[in-house]
Scaffold this active site. Structure first.
Site, PDB file in Angstrom:
ATOM      1  N   PRO A 154       0.142  -1.597   0.172  1.00 14.18           N
ATOM      2  CA  PRO A 154       0.092   0.252  -0.162  1.00 14.18           C
ATOM      3  C   PRO A 154       1.075   1.538  -0.301  1.00 14.18           C
ATOM      4  O   PRO A 154       1.669   1.493   1.138  1.00 14.18           O
ATOM      5  CB  PRO A 154      -0.717   0.057   1.110  1.00 14.18           C
ATOM      6  CG  PRO A 154      -1.024  -1.517   1.532  1.00 14.18           C
ATOM      7  CD  PRO A 154       0.274  -2.386   0.358  1.00 14.18           C
ATOM      8  N   GLU A 155       0.472   1.905  -1.065  1.00 15.87           N
ATOM      9  CA  GLU A 155       1.046   2.966  -0.917  1.00 15.87           C
ATOM     10  C   GLU A 155       1.020   4.825  -0.272  1.00 15.87           C
ATOM     11  O   GLU A 155      -0.624   3.898   0.071  1.00 15.87           O
ATOM     12  CB  GLU A 155       1.769   3.456  -2.220  1.00 15.87           C
ATOM     13  CG  GLU A 155       2.448   2.862  -2.695  1.00 15.87           C
ATOM     14  CD  GLU A 155       3.107   3.318  -4.506  1.00 15.87           C
ATOM     15  OE1 GLU A 155       3.085   3.506  -4.738  1.00 15.87           O
ATOM     16  OE2 GLU A 155       3.110   1.744  -4.920  1.00 15.87           O
ATOM     17  N   ARG A 208       1.020 -11.863   4.406  1.00 14.02           N
ATOM     18  CA  ARG A 208       2.796 -12.203   4.320  1.00 14.02           C
ATOM     19  C   ARG A 208       4.104 -12.445   5.810  1.00 14.02           C
ATOM     20  O   ARG A 208       4.995 -12.006   5.980  1.00 14.02           O
ATOM     21  CB  ARG A 208       3.951 -11.504   3.138  1.00 14.02           C
ATOM     22  CG  ARG A 208       3.350 -12.500   2.017  1.00 14.02           C
ATOM     23  CD  ARG A 208       4.019 -11.707   0.447  1.00 14.02           C
ATOM     24  NE  ARG A 208       5.158 -12.333   0.787  1.00 14.02           N
ATOM     25  CZ  ARG A 208       6.216 -11.676  -0.313  1.00 14.02           C
ATOM     26  NH1 ARG A 208       6.038 -11.229  -1.074  1.00 14.02           N
ATOM     27  NH2 ARG A 208       7.288 -12.433  -0.149  1.00 14.02           N
TER      28      ARG A 208
END
Length: 269
Positions: free
Chosen positions: A2-3, A111
């Site tokens: 996510p940016e 992850r």
């Protein structure tokens, strides 16, 4: 990962539902994950009221009465308001539950590369202090100064979070394409006109992406468990070998600092 637009979307959505609510309880669903990130101290926040949610770059900061909680989502993390989620994320990826007075907030991370830590107010943690100015807030004069002083390739510089915080692979590729600037150009080689065009392109791009609740490429969901829509606006990211929207030539691909980069050899100079 996510940016800025994805994190800003989540921040805004969470503020509409969580602000001024008391954090009643934190439930650890994955003890191995919380042990890895030394999360135990966060339990001391239980009972405090959430006063604000801030963002800088790709980080979220929950501001409680005495302490703060820092979030970085890593590659696959996210926060979902489970009361409002139409499509529940797979339970096996939920690592934490934060039970507020009227809401249940779940942290999921496929992850498990995310980072969560507490900090004492009024000081911000070192992760925030090390960041450059936020890409959404930076002024044009400061932006120009950063570029003019650097001999790095422009893409590498824009990805450097200590210089400008919040930009990642998606929005840098998209901004450089829209501004017509080759990703390997030295930042200091850009003319004043090119710098101005890139600055305004980045601002426009980020605002539009926030309006569309970010880009859902693989795992990103907003705080209501919905996919963003800005991926429908992508012109180059993830499109190597496809025809350029403007000139029709195949889009090129290279690795820069181990990051995949898609661009048009004809339209970007």
């Amino acid at each position: 990962m996510p940016e800025l637009p994805e994190v800003e979307t989540i921040r805004h959505q969470l503020k509409t539902k969580l602000l001024l609510q008391k954090l009643v309880k934190i439930e650890i669903l994955d003890p191995r994950f919380t042990k890895k990130i030394s999360f135990k101290g966060a339990l001391s926040i239980e009972g405090e009221k959430l006063l604000d949610i801030k963002r800088k770059g790709k980080y979220l900061l929950f501001i409680f009465e005495k302490k703060g909680l820092l979030w970085h989502f890593g590659l696959t993390g996210g926060l979902i308001l489970l009361n409002h989620c139409l499509i529940q994320p797979p339970h096996k990826f939920l690592r934490l539950l934060l039970r507020f007075e009227n809401e249940i907030l779940g942290y999921f991370d496929i992850r498990k590369f995310g980072k969560i830590k507490t900090f004492d107010l009024p000081h911000f943690p070192e992760e925030i202090e090390k960041l450059g100015e936020d890409a959404l807030e930076i002024k044009q004069e400061k932006f120009s100064s950063i570029l003019k002083r650097s001999s790095k390739p422009i893409k590498s510089l824009l990805l450097d979070q200590t210089k400008i915080a919040g930009l990642g692979n998606i929005y840098v590729d998209e901004a450089l394409f829209r501004a017509g600037i080759h990703p390997l150009r030295k930042a200091s080689s850009l003319s004043d006109e090119e710098v101005a065009k890139l600055y305004h392109t980045i601002k426009m791009l980020l605002k539009k992406a926030i309006e569309l609740r970010g880009s859902s490429i693989k795992d990103y969901l907003d705080a209501f468990g919905q996919k963003g829509k800005f991926q429908e606006e992508h012109l180059v990211y993830g499109k190597k070998g496809q025809k350029c929207r403007f000139c029709g030539q195949p889009l090129q691909y290279l690795k820069l600092n181990q990051r995949g980069t898609t661009f048009c050899q004809t339209c970007q100079s």
